[in-house]
Design a protein around this motif. Structure first.
Motif, short mmCIF file in Angstrom:
data_model
loop_
_atom_site.label_atom_id
_atom_site.label_comp_id
_atom_site.label_asym_id
_atom_site.label_seq_id
_atom_site.Cartn_x
_atom_site.Cartn_y
_atom_site.Cartn_z
N ILE A 187 0.84 -1.19 0.00
CA ILE A 187 0.00 0.00 0.00
C ILE A 187 0.88 1.24 0.00
O ILE A 187 2.08 1.17 0.27
N SER A 188 0.28 2.37 -0.32
CA SER A 188 0.89 3.66 -0.03
C SER A 188 -0.07 4.39 0.89
O SER A 188 -1.30 4.24 0.77
N TYR A 189 0.47 5.14 1.82
CA TYR A 189 -0.37 5.69 2.89
C TYR A 189 0.01 7.14 3.16
O TYR A 189 1.15 7.45 3.48
N VAL A 190 -0.96 8.01 3.00
CA VAL A 190 -0.83 9.39 3.41
C VAL A 190 -2.02 9.70 4.30
O VAL A 190 -2.97 8.92 4.38
N ARG A 191 -2.00 10.80 4.96
CA ARG A 191 -3.02 11.12 5.95
C ARG A 191 -4.43 10.98 5.37
O ARG A 191 -4.83 11.69 4.46
N GLY A 192 -5.19 10.04 5.94
CA GLY A 192 -6.58 9.87 5.57
C GLY A 192 -6.83 9.13 4.28
O GLY A 192 -7.98 8.94 3.88
N LYS A 193 -5.77 8.65 3.62
CA LYS A 193 -5.94 7.96 2.35
C LYS A 193 -4.96 6.80 2.23
O LYS A 193 -3.77 6.95 2.49
N ILE A 194 -5.48 5.67 1.82
CA ILE A 194 -4.67 4.50 1.55
C ILE A 194 -4.88 4.09 0.10
O ILE A 194 -6.02 4.01 -0.37
N THR A 195 -3.80 3.81 -0.60
CA THR A 195 -3.89 3.31 -1.96
C THR A 195 -3.37 1.88 -2.00
O THR A 195 -2.26 1.62 -1.53
N VAL A 196 -4.18 0.97 -2.51
CA VAL A 196 -3.75 -0.42 -2.65
C VAL A 196 -2.84 -0.52 -3.86
O VAL A 196 -3.25 -0.25 -4.99
N GLU A 197 -1.60 -0.90 -3.62
CA GLU A 197 -0.61 -0.98 -4.69
C GLU A 197 -0.42 -2.41 -5.21
O GLU A 197 -0.09 -2.61 -6.37
N ASP A 198 -0.61 -3.39 -4.34
CA ASP A 198 -0.39 -4.78 -4.72
C ASP A 198 -1.48 -5.63 -4.07
O ASP A 198 -1.30 -6.13 -2.96
#
Length: 234
Positions: A194-205
């Motif tokens: 994943i990539s993670y920034v404040r309040g948002k997670i992006t599923v990368e794999d």
């Protein structure tokens, strides 16, 4: 025209025709409180692209999430067949649109339609499957496995790699401190899941996230599919 909620779209034409005049589309905001434990439920909420979070609150204020509800079902369905009293807190986890339906309208319609009653029960059972599996999962599996499971379920409901989940919600979902959430998210990010920034997670794999998750993700998906689509069972 499809209403973009599985419960509504699965109803017979006669049943949806009776309910449709009483449906109102509403915009729900993140953290909005829709029902509280001990209150009488007035409306049933049927998500379109939002996600509802059902949590149990302890006397000291500690919270743990028992299940989430997205476009596959709704909150208040079973209450329309029994007691209208809520025994949990319901908040909006991910903002978006939903259909709102007066509970008494659904109750009255169900009294006149055995098919509608069966549909209510099937969808309510599908959410109970998630709750029961989550109870076992919270006791037997690691916080990392549980986080992977919640992320996969959320991605399925939103049909998006971008998941607007805050640390506060993640800590409630897992029943752990925010510092634990930060540590787990950082580890998953370091491994490229994943990539993670404040309040948002992006599923990368996603495939790696599925491998990281416990058996409960598959069990919930399999149980929900069997409950809502029994004709597909082998």
């Amino acid at each position: 025209m499809a209403l973009r909620n599985h419960f509504l779209d699965s109803l017979e034409p006669r049943d949806i025709a009776g309910l449709r005049p009483h449906l109102s589309e509403v915009a729900l905001q993140r953290n909005e409180l829709l029902d509280e434990a001990g209150q009488t439920i007035v409306d049933v909420y049927l998500p379109i692209d939002c996600i509802l979070s059902i949590v149990t609150v302890m006397r000291d204020g500690a919270q743990v999430e028992s299940r989430t509800i997205g476009r596959e079902s709704g909150y208040g369905l079973l209450h329309a067949l029994g007691s209208p009293i809520s025994y949990e807190r319901m908040i909006v986890q991910v903002s978006g649109q939903a259909w709102r339906l007066p509970l008494e309208r659904l109750r009255a319609a169900a009294e006149d339609s055995a098919q509608l009653t069966r549909c209510i029960v099937h969808h309510a059972q599908a959410t109970i499957i998630q709750s029961a599996q989550s109870t076992a999962c919270n006791s037997l599996h690691s916080a990392e496995q549980r986080l992977a499971r919640w992320l996969l379920l959320t991605q399925d409901r939103l049909n998006s790699d971008l998941l607007p989940l805050t640390q506060e919600h993640l800590s409630i979902m897992l029943g752990v401190q925010r510092t634990t959430v930060t540590a787990i998210a950082s580890e998953l990010q370091a491994r490229g899941l994943i990539s993670y920034v404040r309040g948002k997670i992006t599923v990368e794999d996603r495939r790696a996230l599925e491998r990281t998750s416990c058996e409960c993700y598959e069990a919930i998906q399999r149980g929900t599919e069997a409950m809502l689509h029994p004709h597909r069972r082998r």
